[in-house]
Design an enzyme around this catalytic site. Structure first.
Site, short mmCIF file in Angstrom:
data_model
loop_
_atom_site.label_atom_id
_atom_site.label_comp_id
_atom_site.label_asym_id
_atom_site.label_seq_id
_atom_site.Cartn_x
_atom_site.Cartn_y
_atom_site.Cartn_z
N LYS A 87 0.81 -1.22 0.00
CA LYS A 87 0.00 0.00 0.00
C LYS A 87 0.84 1.27 0.00
O LYS A 87 2.03 1.26 0.30
CB LYS A 87 -0.99 -0.02 1.17
CG LYS A 87 -2.18 -0.95 0.87
CD LYS A 87 -3.27 -0.89 1.91
CE LYS A 87 -4.42 -1.82 1.49
NZ LYS A 87 -5.42 -1.98 2.55
N ARG A 126 -3.73 -9.90 5.17
CA ARG A 126 -4.16 -9.91 3.76
C ARG A 126 -3.00 -9.40 2.92
O ARG A 126 -2.64 -8.23 3.00
CB ARG A 126 -5.40 -9.01 3.62
CG ARG A 126 -6.00 -8.97 2.22
CD ARG A 126 -7.21 -8.05 2.18
NE ARG A 126 -7.74 -7.93 0.84
CZ ARG A 126 -7.25 -7.12 -0.10
NH1 ARG A 126 -6.23 -6.36 0.18
NH2 ARG A 126 -7.79 -7.09 -1.29
C1 YH5 Z 1 -7.94 -4.18 3.54
O1 YH5 Z 1 -7.01 -3.51 3.98
N1 YH5 Z 1 -7.75 -3.63 1.06
S1 YH5 Z 1 -8.31 -3.52 -1.61
C2 YH5 Z 1 -3.74 0.00 -2.95
C3 YH5 Z 1 -2.46 -0.50 -3.12
C4 YH5 Z 1 -2.20 -1.81 -2.83
C5 YH5 Z 1 -3.22 -2.63 -2.36
C6 YH5 Z 1 -0.72 -0.08 -4.61
N2 YH5 Z 1 -9.49 -4.84 0.42
C7 YH5 Z 1 -8.29 -4.22 2.15
O2 YH5 Z 1 -5.37 -4.12 -1.38
N3 YH5 Z 1 -10.12 -5.72 2.61
C8 YH5 Z 1 -8.52 -4.01 0.03
O3 YH5 Z 1 -1.50 0.35 -3.55
C9 YH5 Z 1 -9.36 -4.99 1.75
N4 YH5 Z 1 -8.73 -4.93 4.36
C10 YH5 Z 1 -9.80 -5.67 3.92
N5 YH5 Z 1 -10.51 -6.37 4.81
C11 YH5 Z 1 -6.94 -2.37 -1.57
C12 YH5 Z 1 -5.59 -2.98 -1.69
C13 YH5 Z 1 -4.50 -2.11 -2.20
C14 YH5 Z 1 -4.75 -0.78 -2.50
#
Ligand code: YH5
Length: 277
Positions: free
Chosen positions: A219, A253
């Site tokens: 993230k 996750r």
């Molecule tokens: C979460 O924290 N996150 S989707 C931006 C990024 C990298 C990854 C490159 N669903 C979560 O994974 N569900 C998502 O920058 C989730 N907790 C739960 N429970 C976003 C994601 C991401 C966004």
């Protein structure tokens, strides 16, 4: 915790592998080639030690567009059906839509993961009726604008109170407290400092009496602090996963299963020598 037909002991931290089935990852779900790719990715993550596979058909990245119910169904259902019979894992459905929850659980999902914490129309009732555990996450605002100047008077208190109120609503709706997983929602309506503050205080969320899920993998909180592109965030992802486990996280996750598992084996062993669990 019982996830449909599968019991997973959350006393030791577990890995949830991220499986995106959005067009920016695997292109329009339903197509054979994309289902094959998703299946291969799921098999590989479970082979590396993931107990959960989180299937998401809606992009909730900052600024992402909303998708229609039918589009989301078309993306996730064929993938869930394909994985269910071939991979030994708990399938999690990452959605906020009642219909998608219902269809996904019917297709084999054993966990509902909702970044909107079951506040969308019909979702609380749908989740309760599905009789599977739920993960409810904190978010300030909506994905489209959530990163436009997020602000809090008392960050930890506000996130905790939000989750407490959602837990109460879930219980009212017939969801057992033992079937609720809470998540502070890293990156969802939070500045970089907000994210690290929440991570530092993760242990205080244990007071709510639920299992905790933490998602920091790749993230922006890592990219911003470390000045790293998405592809360069593995080290940051690993460290934050380890810290989350020290703070009592039960499910991580993540994108990088094998590396995260190494890290959390260390922190969870360290935790056994501490008495604040
Ligand atoms: C979460 O924290 N996150 S989707 C931006 C990024 C990298 C990854 C490159 N669903 C979560 O994974 N569900 C998502 O920058 C989730 N907790 C739960 N429970 C976003 C994601 C991401 C966004």
């Amino acid at each position: 915790m019982q996830f449909k037909d599968k019991f997973i002991d959350l006393a030791s931290p577990r890995i949830m592998g991220i499986l995106n089935v959005t067009p920016d990852s695997f292109s329009d779900g339903g197509h054979f080639n994309n289902i094959e790719k998703a299946l291969f990715h799921a098999e590989s993550m479970v082979g590396e030690g993931a107990d959960f596979i989180d299937v998401g058909g809606e992009s909730t990245r900052p600024g992402a567009q909303e998708v229609t119910e039918q589009e989301e169904l078309d993306r996730v259902i064929p993938v869930i059906e394909a994985i269910r019979t071939r991979v030994d894992c708990v399938l999690s459905i990452d959605t906020s839509k009642a219909k998608v929850m219902k269809e996904a659980v019917a297709a084999g999902a054993g966990l509902i993961n909702d970044v909107r914490a079951l506040q969308s129309p019909g979702s609380l009732a749908a989740a309760s009726k599905a009789k599977v555990p739920v993960c409810i996450m904190h978010m300030q605002g909506q994905p489209k604008a959530m990163q436009n100047n997020p602000s809090y008077q008392d960050l930890v208190k506000e996130v905790k109170h939000f989750l407490q109120a959602r837990i109460e609503d879930c219980i009212q709706a017939g969801i057992s407290v033992d079937n609720i997983i809470i998540d502070p929602g890293f990156g969802f309506g939070k500045s970089m400092e907000h994210n690290y503050h929440l991570l530092a205080k993760l242990d205080t969320f244990k007071q709510l009496g639920c299992a905790i899920l933490s998602g920091t993998s790749r993230k922006s909180m890592l990219g911003k602090l470390l000045d790293r592109t998405v592809e360069q965030r593995l080290a940051g992802s690993i460290v934050t996963a380890g810290i989350a486990v020290q703070g009592g996280a039960n499910i991580l996750r993540v994108h990088d299963v094998k590396e995260t598992l190494d890290a959390i084996k260390i922190t969870s062993l360290i935790n056994t020598y501490r008495s604040n669990k």
